[in-house]
Structures are given as C-alpha cells and as structure tokens.
Design a protein around this motif. Structure first.
Motif, PDB file in Angstrom:
ATOM      1  N   LYS A 178       0.834  -1.184   0.000  1.00  0.00           N
ATOM      2  CA  LYS A 178       0.000   0.000   0.000  1.00  0.00           C
ATOM      3  C   LYS A 178       0.875   1.242   0.000  1.00  0.00           C
ATOM      4  O   LYS A 178       1.872   1.307   0.722  1.00  0.00           O
ATOM      5  N   VAL A 179       0.504   2.225  -0.786  1.00  0.00           N
ATOM      6  CA  VAL A 179       1.247   3.480  -0.868  1.00  0.00           C
ATOM      7  C   VAL A 179       0.796   4.378   0.278  1.00  0.00           C
ATOM      8  O   VAL A 179      -0.374   4.782   0.338  1.00  0.00           O
ATOM      9  N   ASP A 180       1.712   4.682   1.197  1.00  0.00           N
ATOM     10  CA  ASP A 180       1.378   5.500   2.367  1.00  0.00           C
ATOM     11  C   ASP A 180       1.589   6.990   2.118  1.00  0.00           C
ATOM     12  O   ASP A 180       1.003   7.823   2.811  1.00  0.00           O
ATOM     13  N   LYS A 181       2.462   7.332   1.168  1.00  0.00           N
ATOM     14  CA  LYS A 181       2.720   8.730   0.850  1.00  0.00           C
ATOM     15  C   LYS A 181       2.666   8.920  -0.662  1.00  0.00           C
ATOM     16  O   LYS A 181       2.989   8.003  -1.426  1.00  0.00           O
ATOM     17  N   TYR A 182       2.280  10.108  -1.057  1.00  0.00           N
ATOM     18  CA  TYR A 182       2.208  10.417  -2.484  1.00  0.00           C
ATOM     19  C   TYR A 182       3.585  10.280  -3.125  1.00  0.00           C
ATOM     20  O   TYR A 182       4.589  10.806  -2.623  1.00  0.00           O
ATOM     21  N   MET A 183       3.636   9.553  -4.227  1.00  0.00           N
ATOM     22  CA  MET A 183       4.887   9.324  -4.942  1.00  0.00           C
ATOM     23  C   MET A 183       4.772   9.929  -6.333  1.00  0.00           C
ATOM     24  O   MET A 183       3.954   9.478  -7.149  1.00  0.00           O
ATOM     25  N   LYS A 184       5.559  10.933  -6.562  1.00  0.00           N
ATOM     26  CA  LYS A 184       5.523  11.651  -7.840  1.00  0.00           C
ATOM     27  C   LYS A 184       6.461  10.988  -8.839  1.00  0.00           C
ATOM     28  O   LYS A 184       7.592  10.625  -8.522  1.00  0.00           O
ATOM     29  N   ALA A 185       5.975  10.836 -10.061  1.00  0.00           N
ATOM     30  CA  ALA A 185       6.796  10.237 -11.119  1.00  0.00           C
ATOM     31  C   ALA A 185       7.958  11.178 -11.482  1.00  0.00           C
ATOM     32  O   ALA A 185       7.845  12.397 -11.335  1.00  0.00           O
ATOM     33  N   PRO A 186       9.074  10.615 -11.936  1.00  0.00           N
ATOM     34  CA  PRO A 186       9.330   9.187 -12.115  1.00  0.00           C
ATOM     35  C   PRO A 186       9.647   8.482 -10.800  1.00  0.00           C
ATOM     36  O   PRO A 186      10.320   9.040  -9.938  1.00  0.00           O
ATOM     37  N   ILE A 187       9.133   7.259 -10.689  1.00  0.00           N
ATOM     38  CA  ILE A 187       9.399   6.429  -9.515  1.00  0.00           C
ATOM     39  C   ILE A 187      10.418   5.378  -9.926  1.00  0.00           C
ATOM     40  O   ILE A 187      10.184   4.584 -10.840  1.00  0.00           O
ATOM     41  N   TYR A 188      11.557   5.380  -9.258  1.00  0.00           N
ATOM     42  CA  TYR A 188      12.658   4.511  -9.650  1.00  0.00           C
ATOM     43  C   TYR A 188      12.518   3.141  -8.990  1.00  0.00           C
ATOM     44  O   TYR A 188      12.240   3.030  -7.792  1.00  0.00           O
ATOM     45  N   ILE A 189      12.715   2.117  -9.792  1.00  0.00           N
ATOM     46  CA  ILE A 189      12.637   0.732  -9.321  1.00  0.00           C
ATOM     47  C   ILE A 189      14.062   0.186  -9.206  1.00  0.00           C
ATOM     48  O   ILE A 189      14.830   0.209 -10.171  1.00  0.00           O
ATOM     49  N   TYR A 190      14.398  -0.291  -8.026  1.00  0.00           N
ATOM     50  CA  TYR A 190      15.713  -0.875  -7.789  1.00  0.00           C
ATOM     51  C   TYR A 190      15.551  -2.311  -7.296  1.00  0.00           C
ATOM     52  O   TYR A 190      14.575  -2.635  -6.612  1.00  0.00           O
ATOM     53  N   TYR A 191      16.514  -3.153  -7.622  1.00  0.00           N
ATOM     54  CA  TYR A 191      16.655  -4.415  -6.900  1.00  0.00           C
ATOM     55  C   TYR A 191      17.885  -4.287  -6.003  1.00  0.00           C
ATOM     56  O   TYR A 191      18.894  -3.713  -6.395  1.00  0.00           O
ATOM     57  N   GLN A 192      17.755  -4.776  -4.799  1.00  0.00           N
ATOM     58  CA  GLN A 192      18.821  -4.653  -3.802  1.00  0.00           C
ATOM     59  C   GLN A 192      19.303  -6.041  -3.413  1.00  0.00           C
ATOM     60  O   GLN A 192      18.498  -6.918  -3.089  1.00  0.00           O
ATOM     61  N   LEU A 193      20.600  -6.225  -3.447  1.00  0.00           N
ATOM     62  CA  LEU A 193      21.217  -7.487  -3.041  1.00  0.00           C
ATOM     63  C   LEU A 193      22.095  -7.242  -1.821  1.00  0.00           C
ATOM     64  O   LEU A 193      22.791  -6.218  -1.751  1.00  0.00           O
ATOM     65  N   GLU A 194      22.066  -8.176  -0.888  1.00  0.00           N
ATOM     66  CA  GLU A 194      22.881  -8.073   0.316  1.00  0.00           C
ATOM     67  C   GLU A 194      23.714  -9.338   0.473  1.00  0.00           C
ATOM     68  O   GLU A 194      23.316 -10.428   0.036  1.00  0.00           O
ATOM     69  N   ASN A 195      24.867  -9.180   1.108  1.00  0.00           N
ATOM     70  CA  ASN A 195      25.842 -10.262   1.280  1.00  0.00           C
ATOM     71  C   ASN A 195      26.312 -10.797  -0.075  1.00  0.00           C
ATOM     72  O   ASN A 195      26.558 -11.982  -0.246  1.00  0.00           O
ATOM     73  N   TYR A 196      26.451  -9.892  -1.033  1.00  0.00           N
ATOM     74  CA  TYR A 196      26.881 -10.240  -2.395  1.00  0.00           C
ATOM     75  C   TYR A 196      28.153  -9.444  -2.685  1.00  0.00           C
ATOM     76  O   TYR A 196      28.099  -8.235  -2.871  1.00  0.00           O
ATOM     77  N   TYR A 197      29.275 -10.135  -2.755  1.00  0.00           N
ATOM     78  CA  TYR A 197      30.570  -9.461  -2.849  1.00  0.00           C
ATOM     79  C   TYR A 197      31.013  -9.351  -4.311  1.00  0.00           C
ATOM     80  O   TYR A 197      31.805 -10.157  -4.804  1.00  0.00           O
ATOM     81  N   GLN A 198      30.485  -8.331  -4.969  1.00  0.00           N
ATOM     82  CA  GLN A 198      30.934  -8.060  -6.332  1.00  0.00           C
ATOM     83  C   GLN A 198      32.365  -7.526  -6.367  1.00  0.00           C
ATOM     84  O   GLN A 198      32.968  -7.458  -7.433  1.00  0.00           O
ATOM     85  N   ASN A 199      32.901  -7.121  -5.221  1.00  0.00           N
ATOM     86  CA  ASN A 199      34.244  -6.547  -5.182  1.00  0.00           C
ATOM     87  C   ASN A 199      35.323  -7.603  -4.965  1.00  0.00           C
ATOM     88  O   ASN A 199      36.481  -7.256  -4.747  1.00  0.00           O
ATOM     89  N   HIS A 200      34.984  -8.893  -5.015  1.00  0.00           N
ATOM     90  CA  HIS A 200      35.990  -9.949  -4.883  1.00  0.00           C
ATOM     91  C   HIS A 200      36.980  -9.860  -6.041  1.00  0.00           C
ATOM     92  O   HIS A 200      36.591  -9.676  -7.191  1.00  0.00           O
TER      93      HIS A 200
END
Length: 321
Positions: free
Chosen positions: A101-123
């Motif tokens: 549910k949207v609790d606060k007004y969100m003005k476009a553009p609304i950015y969609i991200y995927y977030q990864l954790e414990n993922y070591y791309q810096n190896h």
C-alpha cells in the motif's frame, strides 16, 4: 673598483624570481592565528554546516521509499528448510505476487531498484573476470584469459565472457494498480558513457549461457550489447556487499492509499550463499535518492566545530584572568 660584467650577471641572477623562489626568499604572508581568529573560524564553520545539514536531511526525508524483501516470502512452504533445492529445481514455478500500500504520495518518475545483500561483487577474482576489449570489439578479440573459467564453451568463445556477465541478475517485475498495468520504462537506465564507449554497437551475444554452467539471466542474441542495458547496469560492479541497481522507472504518479500488486519471477539464486533480495521503489529530489549520510555528516562536523569553539572561548577567557 668598477663592477665587471660577470659580477653584474651574478647579482642579476641572485635577484631573479627563480633564485628567490629556490632560496625561499620570496615575500610571503604569514598570518598569525590568534585565539580570537581561531574561535571565529570554528564558529563560522559550525553556523554554516549545521543549517546545511538540517536542510539536507529535510530534503532527504521528502524522498518516499518502499522496500520489500521478497526472497523469503516467495519460497513455497515445503521448501522453507531447503531453499537451494527450490531455486535449482526448474519444475517448481518461481512466480510470486506481492501487495503493498502506498502510504505517501509518490511523484513520477518512480525509480525501481533491486537490492542485493551479502553479495561481494568486489571480490578480486570476480572483478577481473571480464574482457572490456571483447565487450567493445566482439568475439574477434582473443585476449580473454581473465574470463576463465567462462572464456569459451564447446570450443567456441563466449560473448560476453567472464563471471560478471555470467551472474547477470534475472528476476523480473510487473506492477499492477487496480486492474491497470503500470508501464515500466527500462530505457536509459545505464550510464550514457557506458552505452556509447564501453559496449560495442555491433557486438552481439554469442554462445552465452549455453554451457554446462548456467548462471543468471540470458541475453537476446539479436540485440547488440550497447542496447542491453540490464547487462550494462550489472557490469558496473559495486564496492560494498550491499548494493542497489536500477531496474527501471514507473512514469505514473502513485497516490496515497493506492494498492499495487507486484508480479515477479524469483529466478535469481541468492540462497546458496546466504544472500538477500529486496525490491525498492523510490522517488528522488535535487540531492538524488534517500540518503541521510550527507546531512548527518554536515550536522556532525558543524556540531563538533561549535563545541570546539565554545571550549576554546572558555579557555581563552579563563587565561585572560
């Protein structure tokens, strides 16, 4: 006794700017930092930094952000104790739905991200496992030894080669408000400099994800790498084990009280190494996304400067007595 030409030349050399500079005899300003000056400087820093920090925090809090972890909710109950088997079993459907549910007004553009954790791309091994020249020039470039063990398959080169491309994120998201599908714009999500100068316009995927090792997402062999923006975003590796990458943009406003259904495919395997996956929707302002660090840093530095200024002032007044 008259002055000879050599004496005049020697005296001229000693008066030259280079000579004065090397002998450290140039005129210089040497300010004396008296206690009143030091106290004033610290007070100025504090009075400037604290308001700037508070203003920055207020601007950051105006950003609306919705964050949903879905890697646990999307696992069927019979696989809760063996998530690796679930993600590796192709016969088990990976589709899943989330409702928020949207609790606060969100003005476009609304950015969609995927977030990864414990993922070591810096190896170190992971970072080196790519060929920038192959990404730019295609399979005719043969200096791809750093891509091992994903340099070739079935005696044919892999384009793009390496572990980074092989592990491409491949979860997909569809957004529905009410009965209407929210259009997600997935163009211009990568840096323009990467699209124009790091990925070839005439370089196409070849022999990708066709070997015995199947990693993340697949690529359309009919689309050049410069237009495969999912790949371009993924190939810009992150320095920290918790990171976000841009998936797309919703070009419509979301009002307070709206219910949005997210239909997703939970294909990406983070279970085998204890990783986490989140879906993030965020607006932005002139400072970018939601980030309190800059504002807190300003407030901390300003407060510290004011504290030091007050302590110095009290010590100075005490010493005058």
């Amino acid at each position: 006794m008259s002055e000879t030409n050599s004496d005049r030349q020697r005296r001229g050399d000693r008066e030259s700017a280079f000579y004065l500079f090397t002998q450290q005899r140039l005129p210089a300003c040497k300010p004396v930092l008296t206690p009143p000056w030091v106290i004033t400087i610290y007070f100025l820093v504090g009075f400037i930094f604290v308001p700037v920090g508070l203003f920055t925090l207020r601007a950051s809090h105006s950003v609306v952000e919705i964050e949903e972890r879905y890697d646990i909710e999307c696992v069927p109950s019979q696989f809760r104790n063996d998530k690796v088997s679930y993600i590796q079993d192709d016969s088990v459907p990976k589709n899943c739905s989330l409702l928020f549910k949207v609790d606060k007004y969100m003005k476009a553009p609304i950015y969609i991200y995927y977030q990864l954790e414990n993922y070591y791309q810096n190896h170190r091994r992971y970072v080196r496992s790519r060929s920038d020249q192959q990404l730019l020039h295609g399979r005719n470039f043969h200096g791809t030894s750093y891509c091992q063990p994903l340099e070739s398959s079935n005696n044919r080169p892999i384009v793009p080669c390496g572990l980074i491309a092989w592990s491409l994120f491949n979860d997909t998201f569809t957004f529905i408000r009410g009965k209407a599908l929210l259009k997600v714009n997935r163009t211009n999500i990568a840096w323009k400099s990467d699209r124009d100068h790091k990925f070839g316009k005439n370089v196409y995927p070849f022999n990708f994800q066709n070997g015995t090792w199947i990693g993340g997402g697949k690529l359309n062999p009919r689309i050049p790498l410069s237009n495969q923006e999912d790949l371009i975003v993924w190939m810009r590796i992150s320095a920290l084990p918790s990171f976000r990458k841009l998936y797309g943009r919703i070009e419509e406003d979301l009002d307070v009280g709206d219910y949005v259904v997210v239909q997703l495919m939970n294909d990406y395997n983070t279970y085998s190494f204890g990783g986490k996956k989140k879906l993030v929707l965020s607006t932005s302002n002139w400072l970018g996304g939601k980030n309190d660090f800059l504002g807190l840093a300003y407030v901390f530095v300003g407060s510290s400067s004011l504290t030091v200024a007050i302590v110095f002032m009290l010590l100075h007044l005490r010493s005058q007595r």
